[in-house]
Motif scaffolding. Structure first.
Motif, PDB file in Angstrom:
ATOM      1  N   GLU A 221       0.830  -1.209   0.000  1.00  0.00           N
ATOM      2  CA  GLU A 221       0.000   0.000   0.000  1.00  0.00           C
ATOM      3  C   GLU A 221       0.867   1.262   0.000  1.00  0.00           C
ATOM      4  O   GLU A 221       0.523   2.258  -0.634  1.00  0.00           O
ATOM      5  CB  GLU A 221      -0.971  -0.038   1.175  1.00  0.00           C
ATOM      6  N   VAL A 222       2.010   1.210   0.689  1.00  0.00           N
ATOM      7  CA  VAL A 222       2.963   2.324   0.649  1.00  0.00           C
ATOM      8  C   VAL A 222       3.470   2.493  -0.779  1.00  0.00           C
ATOM      9  O   VAL A 222       3.517   3.607  -1.315  1.00  0.00           O
ATOM     10  CB  VAL A 222       4.141   2.085   1.624  1.00  0.00           C
ATOM     11  N   ILE A 223       3.828   1.383  -1.405  1.00  0.00           N
ATOM     12  CA  ILE A 223       4.310   1.411  -2.784  1.00  0.00           C
ATOM     13  C   ILE A 223       3.245   1.981  -3.713  1.00  0.00           C
ATOM     14  O   ILE A 223       3.551   2.764  -4.620  1.00  0.00           O
ATOM     15  CB  ILE A 223       4.743  -0.001  -3.232  1.00  0.00           C
TER      16      ILE A 223
ATOM     17  N   MET B  72       5.567  15.049  -0.418  1.00  0.00           N
ATOM     18  CA  MET B  72       6.252  16.022   0.428  1.00  0.00           C
ATOM     19  C   MET B  72       5.417  17.267   0.727  1.00  0.00           C
ATOM     20  O   MET B  72       5.598  17.886   1.772  1.00  0.00           O
ATOM     21  CB  MET B  72       7.574  16.446  -0.223  1.00  0.00           C
ATOM     22  N   ASN B  73       4.489  17.624  -0.166  1.00  0.00           N
ATOM     23  CA  ASN B  73       3.819  18.925  -0.024  1.00  0.00           C
ATOM     24  C   ASN B  73       2.301  18.892   0.045  1.00  0.00           C
ATOM     25  O   ASN B  73       1.703  19.873   0.474  1.00  0.00           O
ATOM     26  CB  ASN B  73       4.254  19.836  -1.181  1.00  0.00           C
ATOM     27  N   ASP B  74       1.664  17.818  -0.387  1.00  0.00           N
ATOM     28  CA  ASP B  74       0.205  17.738  -0.334  1.00  0.00           C
ATOM     29  C   ASP B  74      -0.185  17.082   0.989  1.00  0.00           C
ATOM     30  O   ASP B  74       0.106  15.903   1.231  1.00  0.00           O
ATOM     31  CB  ASP B  74      -0.316  16.916  -1.522  1.00  0.00           C
ATOM     32  N   LYS B  75      -0.844  17.844   1.846  1.00  0.00           N
ATOM     33  CA  LYS B  75      -1.161  17.384   3.209  1.00  0.00           C
ATOM     34  C   LYS B  75      -1.907  16.051   3.213  1.00  0.00           C
ATOM     35  O   LYS B  75      -1.567  15.149   3.977  1.00  0.00           O
ATOM     36  CB  LYS B  75      -1.969  18.454   3.934  1.00  0.00           C
TER      37      LYS B  75
ATOM     38  N   VAL C 225      -2.131  13.687   0.800  1.00  0.00           N
ATOM     39  CA  VAL C 225      -1.300  12.603   0.257  1.00  0.00           C
ATOM     40  C   VAL C 225      -0.264  12.188   1.290  1.00  0.00           C
ATOM     41  O   VAL C 225      -0.049  10.996   1.537  1.00  0.00           O
ATOM     42  CB  VAL C 225      -0.628  13.025  -1.071  1.00  0.00           C
ATOM     43  N   ARG C 226       0.354  13.175   1.896  1.00  0.00           N
ATOM     44  CA  ARG C 226       1.379  12.866   2.902  1.00  0.00           C
ATOM     45  C   ARG C 226       0.780  12.114   4.084  1.00  0.00           C
ATOM     46  O   ARG C 226       1.367  11.142   4.576  1.00  0.00           O
ATOM     47  CB  ARG C 226       2.064  14.144   3.369  1.00  0.00           C
ATOM     48  N   GLU C 227      -0.378  12.549   4.535  1.00  0.00           N
ATOM     49  CA  GLU C 227      -1.033  11.865   5.657  1.00  0.00           C
ATOM     50  C   GLU C 227      -1.349  10.412   5.301  1.00  0.00           C
ATOM     51  O   GLU C 227      -1.129   9.512   6.113  1.00  0.00           O
ATOM     52  CB  GLU C 227      -2.300  12.612   6.057  1.00  0.00           C
ATOM     53  N   HIS C 228      -1.843  10.181   4.093  1.00  0.00           N
ATOM     54  CA  HIS C 228      -2.126   8.819   3.644  1.00  0.00           C
ATOM     55  C   HIS C 228      -0.840   7.993   3.615  1.00  0.00           C
ATOM     56  O   HIS C 228      -0.803   6.855   4.094  1.00  0.00           O
ATOM     57  CB  HIS C 228      -2.786   8.866   2.262  1.00  0.00           C
ATOM     58  N   PHE C 229       0.222   8.557   3.058  1.00  0.00           N
ATOM     59  CA  PHE C 229       1.518   7.895   2.963  1.00  0.00           C
ATOM     60  C   PHE C 229       2.055   7.510   4.349  1.00  0.00           C
ATOM     61  O   PHE C 229       2.431   6.366   4.602  1.00  0.00           O
ATOM     62  CB  PHE C 229       2.493   8.819   2.230  1.00  0.00           C
ATOM     63  N   VAL C 230       2.058   8.478   5.264  1.00  0.00           N
ATOM     64  CA  VAL C 230       2.587   8.237   6.609  1.00  0.00           C
ATOM     65  C   VAL C 230       1.696   7.245   7.364  1.00  0.00           C
ATOM     66  O   VAL C 230       2.194   6.391   8.110  1.00  0.00           O
ATOM     67  CB  VAL C 230       2.772   9.558   7.383  1.00  0.00           C
ATOM     68  N   THR C 231       0.391   7.311   7.159  1.00  0.00           N
ATOM     69  CA  THR C 231      -0.525   6.355   7.792  1.00  0.00           C
ATOM     70  C   THR C 231      -0.221   4.935   7.341  1.00  0.00           C
ATOM     71  O   THR C 231      -0.193   4.003   8.157  1.00  0.00           O
ATOM     72  CB  THR C 231      -1.992   6.724   7.488  1.00  0.00           C
TER      73      THR C 231
ATOM     74  N   LYS D 199       3.696   4.987  -6.297  1.00  0.00           N
ATOM     75  CA  LYS D 199       3.465   4.818  -7.732  1.00  0.00           C
ATOM     76  C   LYS D 199       2.439   5.808  -8.276  1.00  0.00           C
ATOM     77  O   LYS D 199       2.568   6.289  -9.392  1.00  0.00           O
ATOM     78  CB  LYS D 199       2.986   3.392  -8.016  1.00  0.00           C
ATOM     79  N   LYS D 200       1.412   6.100  -7.494  1.00  0.00           N
ATOM     80  CA  LYS D 200       0.301   6.910  -7.984  1.00  0.00           C
ATOM     81  C   LYS D 200       0.490   8.409  -7.762  1.00  0.00           C
ATOM     82  O   LYS D 200      -0.167   9.221  -8.413  1.00  0.00           O
ATOM     83  CB  LYS D 200      -1.002   6.463  -7.322  1.00  0.00           C
ATOM     84  N   LYS D 201       1.353   8.767  -6.839  1.00  0.00           N
ATOM     85  CA  LYS D 201       1.567  10.176  -6.512  1.00  0.00           C
ATOM     86  C   LYS D 201       3.028  10.533  -6.726  1.00  0.00           C
ATOM     87  O   LYS D 201       3.911   9.687  -6.667  1.00  0.00           O
ATOM     88  CB  LYS D 201       1.173  10.463  -5.059  1.00  0.00           C
ATOM     89  N   SER D 202       3.282  11.790  -6.930  1.00  0.00           N
ATOM     90  CA  SER D 202       4.662  12.241  -7.134  1.00  0.00           C
ATOM     91  C   SER D 202       5.346  12.454  -5.783  1.00  0.00           C
ATOM     92  O   SER D 202       4.682  12.585  -4.745  1.00  0.00           O
ATOM     93  CB  SER D 202       4.674  13.549  -7.926  1.00  0.00           C
TER      94      SER D 202
END
Length: 121
Positions: free
Chosen positions: A45-47, A59-62, A64-70, A51-54
């Motif tokens: 899911e991290v991958i 680094m800058n979209d709150k 997207v970052r929250e989803h990534f870190v979660t 793959k889907k986001k830059s």
């Protein structure tokens, strides 16, 4: 808490398991490999986010970052479940982690890579 310790995360893993122990598999070594597989699924899911986001989004979209870190947090939760199921203490893990870190600090990765390439030819 602003910075969790391994022991904190392992205790939280036990606390969550204790709350759900009637429905979840026992906190025993026989179930450890299942939780390694769950952890790998979360890594997927991290991958997927990568793959889907830059990188810029991460680094800058709150959101997207929250989803990534979660998702990274989910990986760590299953990792703690694995440590607990194999009865690895925070002290044992820390000792061996530091031992490996110190070994890696003395390694010459470039030289090892060149030797590996040479031996494969």
């Amino acid at each position: 808490m602003s910075d969790l310790k391994i022991s904190d995360m392992m205790n939280m893993s036990h606390e969550l398991w204790d709350k759900n122990k009637e429905k979840w598999s026992p906190m025993e070594p026989e179930h450890g490999k299942t939780f390694i597989l769950y952890m790998i699924e979360e890594i997927g899911e991290v991958i997927s986010v990568i793959k889907k986001k830059s990188v810029d989004d991460i680094m800058n979209d709150k959101e997207v970052r929250e989803h990534f870190v979660t998702e990274l947090g989910d990986v760590m939760m299953y990792y703690m479940d694995v440590l607990n199921r194999f009865k690895i203490t925070p002290e044992e893990f820390s000792e061996l982690y530091l031992k490996k870190f110190n070994k890696n600090m003395g390694r010459d990765y470039e030289k090892q890579y060149k030797e590996l390439k040479f031996s494969e030819e």
